[in-house]
Design a protein around this motif. Structure first.
Motif, PDB file in Angstrom:
ATOM      1  N   LEU A 127       1.320  11.756   3.979  1.00 58.70           N
ATOM      2  CA  LEU A 127       0.269  10.991   3.300  1.00 58.70           C
ATOM      3  C   LEU A 127       0.829   9.719   2.675  1.00 58.70           C
ATOM      4  CD1 LEU A 127      -1.652  13.897   1.518  1.00 58.70           C
ATOM      5  CD2 LEU A 127      -2.170  12.834   3.730  1.00 58.70           C
ATOM      6  N   ALA A 128       1.981   9.842   2.031  1.00 57.90           N
ATOM      7  CA  ALA A 128       2.599   8.676   1.398  1.00 57.90           C
ATOM      8  C   ALA A 128       2.999   7.636   2.438  1.00 57.90           C
ATOM      9  CB  ALA A 128       3.828   9.110   0.598  1.00 57.90           C
ATOM     10  N   GLY A 129       3.411   8.111   3.603  1.00 61.03           N
ATOM     11  CA  GLY A 129       3.767   7.185   4.678  1.00 61.03           C
ATOM     12  C   GLY A 129       2.584   6.333   5.108  1.00 61.03           C
ATOM     13  N   TYR A 130       1.435   6.950   5.230  1.00 59.98           N
ATOM     14  CA  TYR A 130       0.238   6.177   5.594  1.00 59.98           C
ATOM     15  C   TYR A 130      -0.157   5.223   4.474  1.00 59.98           C
ATOM     16  CZ  TYR A 130      -0.754   8.725   9.899  1.00 59.98           C
ATOM     17  OH  TYR A 130      -0.692   9.225  11.180  1.00 59.98           O
ATOM     18  N   ALA A 131      -0.104   5.693   3.230  1.00 54.98           N
ATOM     19  CA  ALA A 131      -0.489   4.836   2.101  1.00 54.98           C
ATOM     20  C   ALA A 131       0.438   3.635   1.962  1.00 54.98           C
ATOM     21  CB  ALA A 131      -0.487   5.645   0.811  1.00 54.98           C
ATOM     22  N   SER A 132       1.673   3.774   2.463  1.00 55.89           N
ATOM     23  CA  SER A 132       2.652   2.694   2.357  1.00 55.89           C
ATOM     24  C   SER A 132       2.497   1.634   3.440  1.00 55.89           C
ATOM     25  CB  SER A 132       4.073   3.263   2.417  1.00 55.89           C
ATOM     26  OG  SER A 132       4.359   4.056   1.284  1.00 55.89           O
ATOM     27  N   GLN A 133       1.703   1.913   4.448  1.00 54.84           N
ATOM     28  CA  GLN A 133       1.528   0.930   5.514  1.00 54.84           C
ATOM     29  C   GLN A 133       0.844  -0.324   4.973  1.00 54.84           C
ATOM     30  OE1 GLN A 133      -0.381   3.585   8.622  1.00 54.84           O
ATOM     31  NE2 GLN A 133       1.164   2.561   9.867  1.00 54.84           N
ATOM     32  N   GLU A 134       1.285  -1.462   5.487  1.00 53.77           N
ATOM     33  CA  GLU A 134       0.818  -2.750   4.976  1.00 53.77           C
ATOM     34  C   GLU A 134      -0.693  -2.889   5.023  1.00 53.77           C
ATOM     35  OE1 GLU A 134       1.619  -7.533   5.778  1.00 53.77           O
ATOM     36  OE2 GLU A 134       2.812  -6.015   6.814  1.00 53.77           O
ATOM     37  N   GLN A 135      -1.327  -2.418   6.108  1.00 49.45           N
ATOM     38  CA  GLN A 135      -2.775  -2.592   6.235  1.00 49.45           C
ATOM     39  C   GLN A 135      -3.569  -1.755   5.246  1.00 49.45           C
ATOM     40  OE1 GLN A 135      -0.741  -1.131   8.485  1.00 49.45           O
ATOM     41  NE2 GLN A 135      -1.852   0.177   9.922  1.00 49.45           N
ATOM     42  N   TYR A 136      -2.904  -0.765   4.619  1.00 48.93           N
ATOM     43  CA  TYR A 136      -3.596   0.076   3.640  1.00 48.93           C
ATOM     44  C   TYR A 136      -3.124  -0.174   2.211  1.00 48.93           C
ATOM     45  CZ  TYR A 136      -4.813   2.564   7.928  1.00 48.93           C
ATOM     46  OH  TYR A 136      -5.268   2.877   9.185  1.00 48.93           O
ATOM     47  N   SER A 137      -2.345  -1.219   2.025  1.00 42.51           N
ATOM     48  CA  SER A 137      -1.808  -1.525   0.705  1.00 42.51           C
ATOM     49  C   SER A 137      -2.935  -1.712  -0.317  1.00 42.51           C
ATOM     50  CB  SER A 137      -0.949  -2.795   0.773  1.00 42.51           C
ATOM     51  OG  SER A 137      -0.448  -3.128  -0.498  1.00 42.51           O
ATOM     52  N   GLY A 138      -2.860  -0.957  -1.407  1.00 44.72           N
ATOM     53  CA  GLY A 138      -3.859  -1.050  -2.458  1.00 44.72           C
ATOM     54  C   GLY A 138      -5.163  -0.336  -2.168  1.00 44.72           C
ATOM     55  N   TYR A 185      -3.968  12.171  12.594  1.00 45.22           N
ATOM     56  CA  TYR A 185      -4.082  11.790  11.193  1.00 45.22           C
ATOM     57  C   TYR A 185      -4.468  10.319  11.066  1.00 45.22           C
ATOM     58  CZ  TYR A 185      -2.007  16.240   9.813  1.00 45.22           C
ATOM     59  OH  TYR A 185      -1.774  17.574   9.615  1.00 45.22           O
ATOM     60  N   SER A 186      -4.043   9.507  12.030  1.00 38.31           N
ATOM     61  CA  SER A 186      -4.375   8.082  11.990  1.00 38.31           C
ATOM     62  C   SER A 186      -5.889   7.879  11.994  1.00 38.31           C
ATOM     63  CB  SER A 186      -3.745   7.353  13.183  1.00 38.31           C
ATOM     64  OG  SER A 186      -2.337   7.397  13.118  1.00 38.31           O
ATOM     65  N   LYS A 187      -6.588   8.694  12.786  1.00 36.80           N
ATOM     66  CA  LYS A 187      -8.051   8.586  12.831  1.00 36.80           C
ATOM     67  C   LYS A 187      -8.650   9.004  11.494  1.00 36.80           C
ATOM     68  CE  LYS A 187     -12.141   8.055  14.628  1.00 36.80           C
ATOM     69  NZ  LYS A 187     -12.667   6.686  14.867  1.00 36.80           N
ATOM     70  N   CYS A 188      -8.076  10.043  10.875  1.00 35.34           N
ATOM     71  CA  CYS A 188      -8.540  10.472   9.554  1.00 35.34           C
ATOM     72  C   CYS A 188      -8.384   9.348   8.534  1.00 35.34           C
ATOM     73  CB  CYS A 188      -7.745  11.697   9.086  1.00 35.34           C
ATOM     74  SG  CYS A 188      -8.286  13.279   9.775  1.00 35.34           S
ATOM     75  N   VAL A 189      -7.263   8.650   8.597  1.00 34.88           N
ATOM     76  CA  VAL A 189      -7.011   7.561   7.653  1.00 34.88           C
ATOM     77  C   VAL A 189      -8.047   6.450   7.843  1.00 34.88           C
ATOM     78  CG1 VAL A 189      -5.384   5.763   6.962  1.00 34.88           C
ATOM     79  CG2 VAL A 189      -4.552   8.065   7.449  1.00 34.88           C
ATOM     80  N   GLU A 190      -8.348   6.122   9.085  1.00 37.77           N
ATOM     81  CA  GLU A 190      -9.365   5.103   9.361  1.00 37.77           C
ATOM     82  C   GLU A 190     -10.710   5.497   8.753  1.00 37.77           C
ATOM     83  OE1 GLU A 190      -9.630   4.448  13.531  1.00 37.77           O
ATOM     84  OE2 GLU A 190      -7.524   3.892  13.767  1.00 37.77           O
ATOM     85  N   GLU A 191     -11.087   6.758   8.938  1.00 31.55           N
ATOM     86  CA  GLU A 191     -12.371   7.225   8.411  1.00 31.55           C
ATOM     87  C   GLU A 191     -12.367   7.276   6.889  1.00 31.55           C
ATOM     88  OE1 GLU A 191     -15.051   7.684  10.384  1.00 31.55           O
ATOM     89  OE2 GLU A 191     -13.699   6.907  11.919  1.00 31.55           O
TER      90      GLU A 191
END
Length: 279
Positions: A199-210, A177-183
């Motif tokens: 999904l919410a966990g990934y969106a909450s990561q600092e590098q993806y904020s906003g 899923y990490s690769k999907c998020v990058e893409e």
């Protein structure tokens, strides 16, 4: 090769017991041994190591909603959690062979699994959803994915479900899923699908904020439970009581906010759930 006398090895191990057990592969604090029903204070808990927001191991630190739930339950049982990785295909085996006392790892309660292990819960009701970029307003659910590029993990049920019901979707599959998020962030794909909690966990990561948001339109239901060895009614009841206390006291909401608040994630229908009676 010169062999160390058994007596010297035993003495060395005994001297180091305060720090760790000789040959033990546990982590997370507390003295090894004992288990949930034993005399020690350790509770062997299986979690995910690679799901931000749910169960993540970074160095020697553990974080996520499941981790915080496990810590709460362990405290209520008077135990200290020792965390180990519990990959999805191995969860039943880890419980049936006595390697773990419980599993808190986005573990959906199903009739098939209940034939092999016990469950306390549910403590969360998740649903399949979509993760998109924050400036994406056209995608509001699976029926708006026509002509869009959807990403998920190879062979995953969530991705296949959308593809079967919406054949016009262009499915792009990766190993993680990490690769999907990058893409998704790069604009190569338009959406990512799996459980809304992940999904919410990934969106909450600092590098993806906003940069990312969960659509908030679930189209499945997954009841997360705490996996336990089968036919241990006493243990199941104690864990169920701990979950009820966590929910009724407001601690459940605090754990949700701490792990998903940055993504603006709001749990879907049925949350907080009412844990079912054991037996």
């Amino acid at each position: 090769m010169k062999h160390t006398p058994f007596g010297i090895l035993a003495t060395t191990c005994a001297a180091a017991l305060a720090l760790s057990a000789c040959g033990a592969g546990t982590s997370g604090g507390g003295q090894p041994g004992g288990g949930a029903s034993g005399g020690g204070d350790a509770l062997r808990v299986g979690i995910k190591f690679d799901q931000p927001g749910m169960g993540l191991k970074k160095g020697e630190e553990y974080s996520g909603f499941d981790v915080d739930v496990a810590r709460y339950v362990a405290k209520e049982l008077g135990k200290t959690p020792q965390f180990s990785e519990a990959p999805s295909p191995q969860r039943e085996t880890l419980l049936k062979t006595g390697q773990l006392d419980m599993i808190v790892a986005t573990y959906s309660i199903t009739d098939k699994r209940k034939n092999e292990v016990g469950f306390a819960g549910p403590y969360f009701i998740a649903g399949q959803d979509l993760l998109v970029r924050t400036d994406e307003n056209a995608i509001k659910g699976p029926d708006t994915l026509t002509g869009k590029k959807l990403c998920s993990v190879k062979g995953s049920t969530p991705a296949q479900k959308v593809k079967d019901e919406h054949p016009d979707v262009q499915l792009q599959e990766y190993d993680t899923y990490s690769k999907c998020v990058e893409e998704l962030v790069n604009g190569t794909v338009d959406a990512l699908t799996t459980d809304d909690t992940i999904l919410a966990g990934y969106a909450s990561q600092e590098q993806y904020s906003g940069k990312l948001k969960v659509v908030g339109n679930t189209f499945s239901e997954e009841k997360y439970g705490i996996g336990l060895p089968k036919d241990n009614a006493d243990m199941c009841q104690k864990v169920t009581d701990a979950l009820k206390k966590m929910i009724d006291s407001g601690e459940w909401q605090k754990i949700v906010d701490a792990n998903f608040g940055q993504a603006g994630f709001k749990p879907g229908p049925g949350n907080p759930p009412t844990p079912a009676a054991c037996g």
